[in-house]
Design a protein around this motif. Structure first.
Motif, PDB file in Angstrom:
ATOM      1  N   VAL A 425       0.842  -1.203   0.000  1.00  0.00           N
ATOM      2  CA  VAL A 425       0.000   0.000   0.000  1.00  0.00           C
ATOM      3  C   VAL A 425       0.875   1.251   0.000  1.00  0.00           C
ATOM      4  CG1 VAL A 425      -1.647   1.332   1.366  1.00  0.00           C
ATOM      5  CG2 VAL A 425      -1.943  -1.139   1.127  1.00  0.00           C
ATOM      6  N   LEU A 426       1.924   1.252   0.846  1.00  0.00           N
ATOM      7  CA  LEU A 426       2.780   2.436   0.953  1.00  0.00           C
ATOM      8  C   LEU A 426       3.637   2.639  -0.296  1.00  0.00           C
ATOM      9  CD1 LEU A 426       3.960   2.033   4.672  1.00  0.00           C
ATOM     10  CD2 LEU A 426       2.406   3.767   3.781  1.00  0.00           C
ATOM     11  N   ALA A 427       4.326   1.572  -0.737  1.00  0.00           N
ATOM     12  CA  ALA A 427       5.298   1.725  -1.821  1.00  0.00           C
ATOM     13  C   ALA A 427       4.633   1.925  -3.178  1.00  0.00           C
ATOM     14  CB  ALA A 427       6.218   0.494  -1.866  1.00  0.00           C
ATOM     15  N   VAL A 428       3.607   1.129  -3.479  1.00  0.00           N
ATOM     16  CA  VAL A 428       2.979   1.166  -4.802  1.00  0.00           C
ATOM     17  C   VAL A 428       1.696   1.984  -4.784  1.00  0.00           C
ATOM     18  CG1 VAL A 428       1.930  -0.234  -6.616  1.00  0.00           C
ATOM     19  CG2 VAL A 428       3.978  -1.043  -5.475  1.00  0.00           C
ATOM     20  N   GLY A 429       0.805   1.674  -3.838  1.00  0.00           N
ATOM     21  CA  GLY A 429      -0.490   2.329  -3.818  1.00  0.00           C
ATOM     22  C   GLY A 429      -0.413   3.820  -3.552  1.00  0.00           C
ATOM     23  N   VAL A 430       0.486   4.218  -2.639  1.00  0.00           N
ATOM     24  CA  VAL A 430       0.614   5.638  -2.299  1.00  0.00           C
ATOM     25  C   VAL A 430       1.836   6.251  -2.989  1.00  0.00           C
ATOM     26  CG1 VAL A 430       0.935   7.304  -0.420  1.00  0.00           C
ATOM     27  CG2 VAL A 430      -0.554   5.315  -0.087  1.00  0.00           C
ATOM     28  N   GLY A 431       3.027   5.718  -2.698  1.00  0.00           N
ATOM     29  CA  GLY A 431       4.264   6.324  -3.185  1.00  0.00           C
ATOM     30  C   GLY A 431       4.368   6.394  -4.695  1.00  0.00           C
ATOM     31  N   ASP A 432       4.266   5.256  -5.365  1.00  0.00           N
ATOM     32  CA  ASP A 432       4.407   5.210  -6.824  1.00  0.00           C
ATOM     33  C   ASP A 432       3.308   6.028  -7.510  1.00  0.00           C
ATOM     34  OD1 ASP A 432       5.369   4.385  -9.344  1.00  0.00           O
ATOM     35  OD2 ASP A 432       3.901   2.779  -9.412  1.00  0.00           O
ATOM     36  N   THR A 433       2.102   5.927  -6.990  1.00  0.00           N
ATOM     37  CA  THR A 433       0.974   6.648  -7.593  1.00  0.00           C
ATOM     38  C   THR A 433       1.155   8.161  -7.484  1.00  0.00           C
ATOM     39  OG1 THR A 433      -0.471   4.820  -6.969  1.00  0.00           O
ATOM     40  CG2 THR A 433      -1.533   6.895  -7.572  1.00  0.00           C
ATOM     41  N   ILE A 434       1.450   8.645  -6.279  1.00  0.00           N
ATOM     42  CA  ILE A 434       1.617  10.087  -6.070  1.00  0.00           C
ATOM     43  C   ILE A 434       2.809  10.609  -6.869  1.00  0.00           C
ATOM     44  CG2 ILE A 434       2.111  11.858  -4.341  1.00  0.00           C
ATOM     45  CD1 ILE A 434      -0.727  10.771  -4.182  1.00  0.00           C
ATOM     46  N   ALA A 435       3.920   9.843  -6.879  1.00  0.00           N
ATOM     47  CA  ALA A 435       5.102  10.271  -7.636  1.00  0.00           C
ATOM     48  C   ALA A 435       4.775  10.410  -9.113  1.00  0.00           C
ATOM     49  CB  ALA A 435       6.237   9.258  -7.437  1.00  0.00           C
ATOM     50  N   SER A 436       4.011   9.460  -9.641  1.00  0.00           N
ATOM     51  CA  SER A 436       3.676   9.480 -11.064  1.00  0.00           C
ATOM     52  C   SER A 436       2.724  10.625 -11.403  1.00  0.00           C
ATOM     53  CB  SER A 436       3.049   8.140 -11.455  1.00  0.00           C
ATOM     54  OG  SER A 436       2.843   8.074 -12.832  1.00  0.00           O
ATOM     55  N   PHE A 438       1.960  13.498  -9.603  1.00  0.00           N
ATOM     56  CA  PHE A 438       2.522  14.835  -9.386  1.00  0.00           C
ATOM     57  C   PHE A 438       3.724  15.087 -10.295  1.00  0.00           C
ATOM     58  CE2 PHE A 438      -0.157  14.777  -5.729  1.00  0.00           C
ATOM     59  CZ  PHE A 438      -0.357  16.113  -5.389  1.00  0.00           C
ATOM     60  N   GLY A 439       4.525  14.043 -10.527  1.00  0.00           N
ATOM     61  CA  GLY A 439       5.681  14.217 -11.398  1.00  0.00           C
ATOM     62  C   GLY A 439       5.296  14.533 -12.828  1.00  0.00           C
ATOM     63  N   SER A 440       4.239  13.874 -13.331  1.00  0.00           N
ATOM     64  CA  SER A 440       3.825  14.093 -14.726  1.00  0.00           C
ATOM     65  C   SER A 440       3.058  15.397 -14.909  1.00  0.00           C
ATOM     66  CB  SER A 440       2.957  12.925 -15.204  1.00  0.00           C
ATOM     67  OG  SER A 440       1.786  12.813 -14.424  1.00  0.00           O
ATOM     68  N   THR A 441       2.444  15.907 -13.843  1.00  0.00           N
ATOM     69  CA  THR A 441       1.641  17.136 -13.989  1.00  0.00           C
ATOM     70  C   THR A 441       2.388  18.389 -13.553  1.00  0.00           C
ATOM     71  OG1 THR A 441       0.669  16.696 -11.802  1.00  0.00           O
ATOM     72  CG2 THR A 441      -0.567  15.941 -13.739  1.00  0.00           C
ATOM     73  N   MET A 442       3.208  18.288 -12.492  1.00  0.00           N
ATOM     74  CA  MET A 442       3.850  19.491 -11.959  1.00  0.00           C
ATOM     75  C   MET A 442       5.370  19.408 -11.896  1.00  0.00           C
ATOM     76  SD  MET A 442       1.272  20.652  -8.912  1.00  0.00           S
ATOM     77  CE  MET A 442       1.348  19.087  -8.038  1.00  0.00           C
ATOM     78  N   GLU A 455      10.407  16.509  -7.896  1.00  0.00           N
ATOM     79  CA  GLU A 455       9.158  16.863  -7.202  1.00  0.00           C
ATOM     80  C   GLU A 455       8.298  15.630  -6.946  1.00  0.00           C
ATOM     81  OE1 GLU A 455      10.265  20.456  -9.765  1.00  0.00           O
ATOM     82  OE2 GLU A 455      10.288  18.288  -9.938  1.00  0.00           O
ATOM     83  N   GLY A 456       8.228  14.736  -7.937  1.00  0.00           N
ATOM     84  CA  GLY A 456       7.441  13.515  -7.785  1.00  0.00           C
ATOM     85  C   GLY A 456       7.957  12.651  -6.651  1.00  0.00           C
ATOM     86  N   THR A 457       9.283  12.493  -6.563  1.00  0.00           N
ATOM     87  CA  THR A 457       9.879  11.661  -5.510  1.00  0.00           C
ATOM     88  C   THR A 457       9.648  12.267  -4.126  1.00  0.00           C
ATOM     89  OG1 THR A 457      11.587  10.939  -7.070  1.00  0.00           O
ATOM     90  CG2 THR A 457      12.012  10.572  -4.731  1.00  0.00           C
ATOM     91  N   VAL A 494      13.393   3.600  -0.753  1.00  0.00           N
ATOM     92  CA  VAL A 494      12.537   2.908  -1.728  1.00  0.00           C
ATOM     93  C   VAL A 494      11.967   3.898  -2.746  1.00  0.00           C
ATOM     94  CG1 VAL A 494      10.396   1.583  -1.988  1.00  0.00           C
ATOM     95  CG2 VAL A 494      12.021   0.983  -0.184  1.00  0.00           C
ATOM     96  N   SER A 495      11.637   5.104  -2.306  1.00  0.00           N
ATOM     97  CA  SER A 495      11.127   6.124  -3.236  1.00  0.00           C
ATOM     98  C   SER A 495      12.203   6.549  -4.233  1.00  0.00           C
ATOM     99  CB  SER A 495      10.616   7.342  -2.470  1.00  0.00           C
ATOM    100  OG  SER A 495       9.530   6.988  -1.646  1.00  0.00           O
ATOM    101  N   LEU A 496      13.436   6.673  -3.762  1.00  0.00           N
ATOM    102  CA  LEU A 496      14.543   6.991  -4.671  1.00  0.00           C
ATOM    103  C   LEU A 496      14.791   5.839  -5.644  1.00  0.00           C
ATOM    104  CD1 LEU A 496      16.983   8.706  -2.148  1.00  0.00           C
ATOM    105  CD2 LEU A 496      15.947   9.782  -4.150  1.00  0.00           C
TER     106      LEU A 496
END
Length: 519
Positions: A425-436, A438-442, A455-457, A494-496
């Motif tokens: 949940v943390l690594a994929v559901g929250v981290g990967d999703t938010i990084a993708s 926010f990173g692609s939009t801002m 910014e995404g990381t 893990v986020s890096l």
């Protein structure tokens, strides 16, 4: 990017080594050093087309990050179970670590063997690391455990030769090591437990996982060989597919499961699913989420106009499914983890079976599935199979399946280990999703050599910290015992790694976060 990815993996290996500090953690360090050097040999083979099989393009070999997952899982499992005084699972952790190291060494030897001219320095390094690992195994494993490790290696060799030939461009060498190594271990465990059945011993849900995984893999192998000689797209072949699925399911898989759990599997499953009112509510809620996800698939395909056949779903649309999985898993983790365990196994079996129908073009739904899912393809689905959604399910489920329940008093580990089931949940559901998203939009500042953004990381790390705080509020069984610095370091590493790896992050990230939290 490859060097930064390797540096992050070394940081994780050394963190685990600093906590555990025994002969197996030293072996893990030796394995990481030799895998780092051999990884470049694999990368060169892939670039020159000299690898034995066709591997997935647009990615490096991924040997180092994949080589360390199974050994580190075994090491941290051994340490947790030793602290809990559970000798059986402590020995099991040693077997897992030894198996992972031997499989990784096998892949390294293959790379060194087929590289021309022979890389002398890498050969010496591989020989030294192999000698250290084999010496440690010799003084740590019983004869029966050595045989078990060699059995897994033998299964892995045969599975690799068959599946990598039949499924070109579906895996990198590292992904093949993780997926096929895991399947080989599960198959060996199922054979071992089937030959040593003791009535009343073992949890039925563990047997259910083993039989389901092995059953769908054997089903796929059977039909792959069969459809070499038949056209799978005809109605006769499709009828034969459905008939043989029923025969193999009812005639082989059900009796096998009956032998292990000593009761009718269908009655047991029905009784298990509807045992409490909470489970009934959860099943209704999950059915609603599944229906909404299917609705999104149909809606996105309806939007596809006839003149834009090459149109693909946006990143935000694809990440919607990540939000759905988070909404699915969090209530299950809080209210009924056993039900989530079984439901995830059933969902995996359904996903793989539907992929067989799509891949073989089985009537009446094969062609429809091909059309519907083509909208959600990305560069990682370059082979004949579409595996991204299956990897997402595996990434969310593996921390639940691999959680050492027998070594966890009161069903939860102490400190950061209490978050282990939430790793997916943390690594994929929250981290990967938010990084993708926010990173692609801002995102504007890109990490060197990648498409990922700074910014995404950073947003992903912040989002995971907020998620941990919410878990503490809503899940009373989680008690972190002031291990906040370790959790922050684990989430950050893990986020890096997500920013720099070219491997399947849905599979790799939850496992590394689980390793760090268990350590």
């Amino acid at each position: 990017p490859v060097l930064v990815e390797s540096l992050l993996v070394f940081a994780i290996v050394l963190s685990v080594h600093a906590v555990v500090w025994d002969r197996f953690s030293w072996c893990a360090v030796a394995l990481a050093v030799q895998a780092f050097y051999v990884q470049f040999k694999w990368d060169r083979l892939l670039q020159l087309g000299g690898a034995v099989f066709q591997f997935r393009g647009a990615a490096n070999s991924g040997l180092l990050p994949a080589s360390m997952v199974i050994p580190l899982l075994g090491v941290v499992m051994k340490e947790r179970c030793r602290a809990a005084g559970i000798v059986y699972f402590e020995r099991f952790g040693i077997v897992v670590a030894s198996t992972g190291m031997l499989l990784a060494l096998f892949l390294s030897v293959i790379a060194v063997g087929i590289t021309k001219p022979v890389p002398t320095n890498t050969c010496i390094l591989t020989g030294i690391a192999g000698s250290v690992i084999i010496y440690t195994m010799k003084h740590s494993l019983a004869v029966s455990e050595v045989i078990e490790v060699l059995e897994v290696l033998l299964i892995f060799v045969y599975l690799s030769m068959i599946l990598l030939y039949l499924l070109p461009r579906c895996f990198t060498p590292g992904e093949a090591l993780l997926v096929l190594g895991g399947v080989s271990f599960v198959l060996n465990q199922l054979i071992k437990r089937s030959l040593n059945v003791i009535e009343g011993r073992g949890d039925p849900i563990d047997f259910f996982l083993l039989v389901a995984v092995v059953g769908v893999v054997l089903l796929g192998l059977f039909f792959t060989v069969l459809f070499i000689f038949m056209d799978s797209g005809t109605w006769i072949s499709s009828m034969f597919f459905h008939m043989m699925t029923a025969v193999l399911g009812l005639g082989v898989i059900m009796p096998w499961l009956y032998r292990l759990i000593q009761r009718n599997p269908l009655f047991w499953l029905f009784q298990f699913l509807f045992q409490t009112q909470t489970r009934l509510y959860l099943l209704m809620y999950w059915t609603f989420l599944a229906a909404s996800a299917c609705g999104v698939v149909f809606y996105q395909n309806a939007k596809r106009s006839s003149e834009s056949k090459k149109h693909q779903a946006s990143t935000i649309t694809r990440k919607y499914f990540h939000f759905v999985v988070v909404a699915t898993y969090v209530p299950g983790l809080i209210y009924d983890r056993q039900l989530l365990y079984v439901a995830a196994v059933l969902c995996l079996a359904v996903f793989i079976f539907l992929e067989y129908i799509r891949y073989f073009r089985i009537k009446p739904f094969g062609q429809t599935l091909r059309h519907l899912l083509s909208l959600f393809l990305d560069e990682r689905d370059s082979g004949p199979l579409i595996l991204t959604h299956i990897y997402l399910l595996l990434g969310m489920s593996l921390p639940v399946w691999l959680f050492p329940r027998s070594c966890a008093p009161k069903g939860t580990l102490s400190g950061a280990g209490a978050l282990v089931p939430y790793s997916g949940v943390l690594a994929v559901g929250v981290g990967d999703t938010i990084a993708s998203v926010f990173g692609s939009t801002m995102g504007e500042i890109k990490w060197p050599g990648t498409k990922k953004t700074f910014e995404g990381t950073m947003t992903a790390i912040f989002a995971q910290i907020i998620a941990v705080a919410l878990i503490l509020i809503f899940d009373s069984s989680v008690n972190l015992n002031s291990s906040y610095a370790w959790i922050l370091a684990s989430v950050s590493l893990v986020s890096l790694l997500e920013a720099f790896t070219t491997q399947i992050d849905n599979l790799l990230l939850p496992l590394y976060l689980q390793i760090m939290l268990m350590a």
